[in-house]
Design an enzyme around this catalytic site. Structure first.
Site, short mmCIF file in Angstrom:
data_model
loop_
_atom_site.label_atom_id
_atom_site.label_comp_id
_atom_site.label_asym_id
_atom_site.label_seq_id
_atom_site.Cartn_x
_atom_site.Cartn_y
_atom_site.Cartn_z
N ASN A 70 -6.73 -46.60 10.31
CA ASN A 70 -5.69 -45.68 9.81
C ASN A 70 -5.19 -44.70 10.87
OD1 ASN A 70 -7.90 -45.91 7.24
ND2 ASN A 70 -5.85 -46.73 6.99
N VAL A 121 -2.20 -40.18 12.79
CA VAL A 121 -2.99 -40.42 11.59
C VAL A 121 -2.07 -40.87 10.46
CG1 VAL A 121 -4.47 -39.32 9.85
CG2 VAL A 121 -4.72 -38.73 12.27
N CYS A 122 -2.46 -41.95 9.83
CA CYS A 122 -1.72 -42.47 8.67
C CYS A 122 -2.64 -42.38 7.46
CB CYS A 122 -1.29 -43.91 8.93
SG CYS A 122 -0.36 -44.60 7.56
N ILE A 123 -2.43 -41.35 6.68
CA ILE A 123 -3.24 -41.11 5.48
C ILE A 123 -2.29 -40.63 4.39
CG2 ILE A 123 -3.83 -38.77 6.23
CD1 ILE A 123 -6.58 -39.12 4.96
N HIS A 168 1.78 -38.19 3.91
CA HIS A 168 3.07 -38.85 3.72
C HIS A 168 3.97 -37.96 2.88
CE1 HIS A 168 1.02 -43.01 4.35
NE2 HIS A 168 1.21 -42.35 5.47
#
Length: 167
Positions: A82, A89-91, A95
């Site tokens: 992630n 950071v992709c959480i 978003h």
């Protein structure tokens, strides 16, 4: 007006963290004159592959905070499904608020104005312990996590060692 409110809120959160530090991370400003750019040190959580690591990151807040989420980027090399190869950071909670146009996340899993620096970093620490390999930012790490876990563990161990050597 929004900028003033966001800077007051961020200043309050910074003071709260100074008064009541949270185990697992430290956070402060990159530059005392810019409340919107924070530096973070996440300590690899115990009983995870990242244990013993010291991972530096930046949190960059928009002027519209808390209505819009900050962006988080690791500066220390880290191998994780992630976290993309540039450290972003992709959480879900980082978003944009509202419905996911791809239908993957519920609006309730995405950014909400109640989130604070503390809740963001606790979520990121939790993500380190429990990756979401179904929605990866780093497809190679997710594939390795699923198909060659021993190799994944070796890559993470290299990142932990490197993070311990950084000053």
């Amino acid at each position: 007006m929004a900028e003033l409110q966001s800077s007051l809120l961020l200043r309050k959160q910074l003071n709260d963290l100074k008064k009541n530090p949270v185990e697992g991370f430290s956070a402060g400003l990159c530059d005392d004159s810019d409340i919107y750019n924070w530096e973070v040190l996440i300590i690899g959580p115990p009983d995870t592959l990242y244990e013993g690591g010291f991972f530096k990151a930046n949190l960059t807040f928009p002027k519209e905070y808390p209505l819009k989420p900050p962006k988080m980027r690791f500066l220390t090399e880290i191998w994780h499904p992630n976290i993309d190869k540039n450290g972003n950071v992709c959480i879900s909670i980082l978003h944009e608020p509202g419905d996911d146009r791809f239908g993957y996340e519920k609006a309730s899993e995405r950014w909400l104005p109640v989130h604070t620096v503390e809740t963001i970093l606790i979520s990121v620490i939790s993500m380190l312990a429990d990756p979401n390999d179904e929605s990866p930012a780093n497809v190679d790490a997710a594939k390795e996590w699923r198909q060659n876990y021993q190799n994944f563990k070796r890559r993470v161990a290299q990142c932990v060692r490197k993070s311990q050597e950084m000053d």
